[in-house]
Design an enzyme around this catalytic site. Structure first.
Site, PDB file in Angstrom:
ATOM      1  N   GLU A  34       0.804  -1.118  -0.075  1.00  0.00           N
ATOM      2  CA  GLU A  34       0.095   0.093   0.003  1.00  0.00           C
ATOM      3  C   GLU A  34       0.854   1.174  -0.112  1.00  0.00           C
ATOM      4  OE1 GLU A  34      -3.430   2.131   2.842  1.00  0.00           O
ATOM      5  OE2 GLU A  34      -3.086  -0.277   3.052  1.00  0.00           O
ATOM      6  N   HIS A  73      -1.290  -1.512   9.807  1.00  0.00           N
ATOM      7  CA  HIS A  73      -0.993   0.074   9.911  1.00  0.00           C
ATOM      8  C   HIS A  73      -1.938   0.648  10.256  1.00  0.00           C
ATOM      9  CE1 HIS A  73      -1.915  -0.451   5.835  1.00  0.00           C
ATOM     10  NE2 HIS A  73      -2.479   0.688   5.908  1.00  0.00           N
ATOM     11  N   GLU A  88      -4.451   6.770  -1.629  1.00  0.00           N
ATOM     12  CA  GLU A  88      -3.558   5.458  -1.534  1.00  0.00           C
ATOM     13  C   GLU A  88      -3.574   4.765  -2.877  1.00  0.00           C
ATOM     14  OE1 GLU A  88      -6.085   3.035   1.140  1.00  0.00           O
ATOM     15  OE2 GLU A  88      -6.057   4.702   2.865  1.00  0.00           O
TER      16      GLU A  88
END
Length: 135
Positions: A34, A73, A88
């Site tokens: 990511e 996360h 993202e």
């Protein structure tokens, strides 16, 4: 590892992860790294990869953070006044993730309480349904 404050508290329903001092929900993407580009604001990101290993970094507009696949996360907006805006990106044609809260809520509660050394009452309040940021 201390969990971040979230904006899903019943008293904060109008807030989003971009609201000052609120956090993106803790999650783990599978099958893809990511990548986050921070467009506006200041943030703190913590990534944890298991075995008690974690790292927290401070981020500002223009920074990029890359979280490895299968790494949990969260992102915390550290500004008291400014919204946090990020983009993202995933290096995959398919992305699946799981909310850490949801995963813990679906695990037998006594195991979660004893492993994390938290009360059963805290575990019982975890939401079993995935919490969506946007609908």
């Amino acid at each position: 590892l201390n969990p971040p404050p979230t904006c899903n508290h019943p008293n904060n329903r109008k807030q989003t992860p971009t609201t000052p001092y609120c956090s993106d929900l803790t999650n783990t993407p599978f099958q893809a790294e990511e990548w986050l580009y921070f467009h506006k604001g200041t943030a703190q990101a913590t990534v944890f990869v298991g075995g008690g290993n974690s790292r927290t970094i401070d981020l500002v507009a223009g920074d990029v953070a890359i979280f490895p696949d299968n790494a949990g996360h969260y992102v915390l907006n550290t500004s008291p006044t400014e919204e946090l805006v990020w983009i993202e990106l995933y290096k995959s044609d398919r992305v699946a993730d799981i909310s850490l809260t949801q995963w813990l809520a679906l695990t037998p509660p006594d195991i979660v309480a004893s492993t994390l050394k938290i009360s059963r009452e805290v575990v019982d309040k975890l939401k079993k349904e995935k919490q969506l940021l946007l609908k």
